[in-house]
Design an enzyme around this catalytic site. Structure first.
Site, PDB file in Angstrom:
ATOM      1  N   LYS A 107       0.749  -1.034  -0.011  1.00  0.00           N
ATOM      2  CA  LYS A 107      -0.180  -0.002   0.016  1.00  0.00           C
ATOM      3  C   LYS A 107       1.002   1.003   0.062  1.00  0.00           C
ATOM      4  O   LYS A 107       0.517   2.236  -0.563  1.00  0.00           O
ATOM      5  CB  LYS A 107      -1.094   0.112   1.429  1.00  0.00           C
ATOM      6  CG  LYS A 107      -0.420  -0.012   2.385  1.00  0.00           C
ATOM      7  CD  LYS A 107      -0.622  -1.098   3.403  1.00  0.00           C
ATOM      8  CE  LYS A 107       0.502  -1.352   4.609  1.00  0.00           C
ATOM      9  NZ  LYS A 107       0.038  -2.381   5.547  1.00  0.00           N
ATOM     10  N   GLU A 131      -4.751  -5.574  -5.332  1.00  0.00           N
ATOM     11  CA  GLU A 131      -5.880  -5.834  -4.517  1.00  0.00           C
ATOM     12  C   GLU A 131      -5.712  -5.919  -3.141  1.00  0.00           C
ATOM     13  O   GLU A 131      -6.348  -5.320  -2.274  1.00  0.00           O
ATOM     14  CB  GLU A 131      -6.781  -7.243  -5.031  1.00  0.00           C
ATOM     15  CG  GLU A 131      -7.768  -7.468  -4.153  1.00  0.00           C
ATOM     16  CD  GLU A 131      -8.837  -6.398  -4.682  1.00  0.00           C
ATOM     17  OE1 GLU A 131      -9.508  -6.261  -5.631  1.00  0.00           O
ATOM     18  OE2 GLU A 131      -9.439  -5.709  -3.613  1.00  0.00           O
ATOM     19  N   GLY A 189       0.599 -10.706  18.911  1.00  0.00           N
ATOM     20  CA  GLY A 189       0.856 -10.557  17.706  1.00  0.00           C
ATOM     21  C   GLY A 189      -0.082  -9.929  16.660  1.00  0.00           C
ATOM     22  O   GLY A 189      -0.077  -9.991  15.382  1.00  0.00           O
ATOM     23  N   LYS A 207      -3.965   3.387   2.427  1.00  0.00           N
ATOM     24  CA  LYS A 207      -5.074   2.878   1.932  1.00  0.00           C
ATOM     25  C   LYS A 207      -6.237   3.593   1.149  1.00  0.00           C
ATOM     26  O   LYS A 207      -6.847   3.562   0.263  1.00  0.00           O
ATOM     27  CB  LYS A 207      -5.644   1.889   3.045  1.00  0.00           C
ATOM     28  CG  LYS A 207      -4.433   0.755   3.301  1.00  0.00           C
ATOM     29  CD  LYS A 207      -4.938   0.024   4.498  1.00  0.00           C
ATOM     30  CE  LYS A 207      -4.050  -1.122   4.747  1.00  0.00           C
ATOM     31  NZ  LYS A 207      -4.089  -1.712   6.216  1.00  0.00           N
ATOM     32  N   GLY A 304      -3.252 -10.717   7.467  1.00  0.00           N
ATOM     33  CA  GLY A 304      -3.078 -12.135   7.927  1.00  0.00           C
ATOM     34  C   GLY A 304      -2.592 -12.846   6.433  1.00  0.00           C
ATOM     35  O   GLY A 304      -2.816 -12.467   5.371  1.00  0.00           O
TER      36      GLY A 304
HETATM   37  N1  HSE Z   1      -0.920  -3.219   9.502  1.00  0.00           N
HETATM   38  C1  HSE Z   1      -2.061  -3.296   8.965  1.00  0.00           C
HETATM   39  C2  HSE Z   1      -3.339  -3.323   9.595  1.00  0.00           C
HETATM   40  C3  HSE Z   1      -2.393  -4.764   8.068  1.00  0.00           C
HETATM   41  O1  HSE Z   1      -3.475  -3.399  11.141  1.00  0.00           O
HETATM   42  O2  HSE Z   1      -4.591  -3.202   9.252  1.00  0.00           O
HETATM   43  C4  HSE Z   1      -1.860  -4.760   6.716  1.00  0.00           C
HETATM   44  O3  HSE Z   1      -2.379  -3.850   5.885  1.00  0.00           O
END
Ligand code: HSE
Length: 429
Positions: A107, A131, A189, A207, A304
């Site tokens: 991104k 995507e 995590g 984003k 994920g």
């Molecule tokens: N670091 C991002 C989040 C995940 O916490 O949504 C990957 O874009």
């Protein structure tokens, strides 16, 4: 191509690259059936093969030589899943120039260099697909490019950062403070060891830049997107919001306002019956509104290995179909211009403001006078019982230009009766 199969080189076998590798290997039969052509991983490149992984890669595929992968004449598609700008941008640029289609969930790179990369890909007659860069598995970019291609989109509201949504969800459900919840999320995590981009809204702004470019057909400079994080949100704010019928979410908001765009990322009070209010934990969702499509919401896991790997694999399949059918480069950038981004001061906002004030006669009147003189209209006010002669007052202001509210808050801050203004959180209706 080799033996009738499209060949893929993966640069970066971390979380997403690893998820993609497992999907391409594990679901190869289904992928061949839906793509109409076989897709094989020809090379897997990473700088650290000692790093423990919960899947294994045959030695014959492992390499640390990214240039060797990019310049391998048998390889048709390069997947860049390294992240960040350097060396990812150099690798992607080199891959396009070498005539490869590129898939990336990066991104930051797409929000900052997407315009240039799409033009370069068009000039070389190859595809670039991204995507996985927004909303993990959620098929939002393809929905905008294909299903909603005929629709005018007037508004986007997204929960596009799982880390902050997880933290705000736990704060709200446990009444806990931000810092210990962040520490717990890191230990489990769910948050990065270096969480600044997530916590401060930078990840969500990247984003939003990508979403807005596709939804509004405009080139977007991510540097122009106003962003604020969630570190100042307290359990007290969440509690007041709840009592007034709201939840607090970190929102990425994009709106068409005439010829201009309004793009911002900040925590916001959202009505508890808004579809986005039900999005809990690490989940993401993107809500769109337009005159033809009405209201649309897409929901899913925003991060994920396997969820984001699924979105990346979808892009690989799309690129492979184009290679097999000789139709590469058929989806160039469709942005028509660069609309002015409305500065935050000009944006119409409604706000929740929490103040701690001296509990004495005339205080409410003094504050209300300043609000009135700056043309800020009060929607509601709550005063809770005081402690140690300090009263807490919570205001909700009617929608108005943000600059009026900011001017009023600066003047109110200077009143002798004000102890503290701990929170100003915008309200989204
Ligand atoms: N670091 C991002 C989040 C995940 O916490 O949504 C990957 O874009």
């Amino acid at each position: 191509m080799r033996d009738g199969c499209v060949q893929v080189g993966i640069l970066g076998l971390g979380v997403v690259g690893g998820g993609l590798y497992q999907i391409l290997q594990g679901n190869a039969e289904q992928i061949q059936r839906v793509a109409g052509v076989g897709i094989e991983v020809a090379a897997a490149c990473d700088i650290d093969w000692e790093h423990p992984r919960d899947f294994s890669v045959p030695e014959a595929l492992k390499t640390t030589d990214a240039s060797g992968v990019i310049n391998d004449p048998d390889i048709d598609i390069i997947v860049e899943s390294i992240g960040g700008i350097s060396p990812a941008l150099d690798y992607v640029t080199a891959a396009i120039k070498a005539g490869k289609s590129v898939v990336t969930p990066n991104k930051e790179m797409i929000s900052k260099h997407g315009e240039h990369l799409l033009a370069l890909a068009a000039a070389h007659g190859v595809d670039i697909q991204f995507e996985g860069s927004v909303g993990g598995v959620i098929p939002i970019l393809r929905s905008l490019k294909e299903t909603l291609a005929s629709a005018r989109i007037d508004e986007i509201i997204g929960i596009v950062n799982g880390t902050t949504n997880y933290i705000l969800t736990r704060m709200s459900e446990e009444g806990a403070d931000f810092a210990p919840v962040l520490a717990a999320a890191q230990a489990e995590g769910y948050a990065e060891a270096e969480p600044t981009d997530d916590i401060e809204g930078i990840d969500a702004a990247n984003k939003l830049a990508i979403l807005a470019a596709l939804a509004f057909g405009q080139r977007i400079s991510v540097e122009g997107i106003h962003h604020e994080g969630i570190a100042q949100v307290t359990p007290a704010d969440i509690d007041y919001a709840s009592r007034m019928g709201y939840v607090i979410k970190l929102l990425a908001i994009g709106k068409r306002e005439g010829e201009e765009l309004e793009l911002r990322v900040h925590p916001a009070l959202l009505p508890a019956d808004h579809p986005l209010a039900a999005v809990r934990g690490v989940f993401n969702a993107i809500f769109l509104r337009g005159p033809e499509c009405g209201e649309v919401m897409l929901y899913g896991r925003g991060a994920g290995a396997l969820p984001t790997g699924t979105a990346v694999a979808g892009d690989v399949i799309d690129c492979a179909r184009n290679i097999a059918h000789g139709s590469r480069g058929r989806a160039p950038c469709t942005c028509e211009g660069e609309a002015r981004l409305r500065p935050m001061g000009e944006v119409q906002t409604s706000a929740y403001v929490r103040m701690q004030v001296a509990d004495q006669p005339g205080v409410l009147g003094q504050i209300a006078t300043v609000l009135g003189s700056e043309n800020v209209s009060i929607q509601s006010v709550i005063q809770e019982s005081s402690r140690d002669d300090v009263a807490e007052i919570v205001w909700v202001m009617h929608r108005g230009p943000e600059r009026n509210l900011q001017a009023a808050l600066r003047a109110i801050q200077d009143l002798a009766v004000i102890k503290q203004i701990p929170s100003m959180i915008r309200v989204v209706q």
